[in-house]
Design an enzyme around this catalytic site. Structure first.
Site, short mmCIF file in Angstrom:
data_model
loop_
_atom_site.label_atom_id
_atom_site.label_comp_id
_atom_site.label_asym_id
_atom_site.label_seq_id
_atom_site.Cartn_x
_atom_site.Cartn_y
_atom_site.Cartn_z
N HIS A 187 0.82 -1.21 0.00
CA HIS A 187 0.00 0.00 0.00
C HIS A 187 0.86 1.26 0.00
CE1 HIS A 187 -3.82 -2.17 1.63
NE2 HIS A 187 -3.40 -2.63 0.47
N GLU A 197 0.75 3.96 1.79
CA GLU A 197 1.19 4.40 3.11
C GLU A 197 2.43 3.61 3.54
OE1 GLU A 197 -1.84 3.31 2.05
OE2 GLU A 197 -3.27 3.62 3.67
N CYS A 223 -6.21 1.05 5.34
CA CYS A 223 -6.69 -0.24 5.82
C CYS A 223 -6.19 -0.44 7.25
CB CYS A 223 -6.18 -1.37 4.90
SG CYS A 223 -4.44 -1.77 5.11
N CYS A 232 -2.32 -0.84 7.51
CA CYS A 232 -1.60 0.42 7.33
C CYS A 232 -1.83 1.35 8.51
CB CYS A 232 -2.03 1.10 6.03
SG CYS A 232 -1.33 0.30 4.56
#
Length: 160
Positions: free
Chosen positions: A85, A87, A122, A125
């Protein structure tokens, strides 16, 4: 993207969110494109977008997403997702010393029409963001200036 109107400057927050949105367009994900920017003391210290680990094929290269193939929705099937992801990618490029007290800006894009997607980390993250010492997460919520929310990192949803 927020574009200046009538010669006015856009806010710093919208400028950093524009940067995150710009990085989202580098994403290799065919389900949802995300971009992240980490800012500390008014300086960009890291950026990231979602995609496979360096040197590995991306979903856009192989032409399919394993989560889409199984009709999984947001929040489902991260274990079979090929992407890291945005992040996490941004945080991987920093030391904790750099991230303590920094802010993370997050923007999401719908690949089908390039519209803004309601950005939200999410749970995995969110845990990583909290552990890194990020102070606030600024999430683009839609088109136009000032269309964001600021969430203190400790208030992120980090478990289900």
């Amino acid at each position: 993207m927020v574009i200046p109107q009538n010669g006015q400057r856009i806010s710093k927050i919208d400028a950093y969110l524009n940067c995150a949105e710009n990085f989202a367009f580098r994403s290799t994900c065919i389900k949802r494109k995300y971009g992240a920017v980490i800012v500390k003391d008014d300086a960009v210290i890291s950026t990231g977008y979602n995609g496979s680990p360096r040197g590995f094929e991306n979903c856009c290269d192989i032409g399919e997403c394993p989560r889409m193939k199984l009709n999984m929705h947001q929040g489902e099937g991260y274990g079979i997702c090929r992407a890291i992801h945005a992040e996490a990618n941004a945080l991987l490029n920093c030391s904790r010393e750099q991230t303590i007290g920094a802010d993370l800006y997050l923007a999401g894009i719908n690949p089908e029409d390039s519209s803004v997607h309601l950005a939200k980390p999410c749970p995995l993250c969110a845990r990583t963001i909290i552990q890194a010492g990020i102070k606030n997460v600024i999430l683009r919520q839609g088109e136009g200036a000032d269309n964001y929310i600021i969430v203190p990192a400790e208030r992120l949803e980090w478990h289900q």
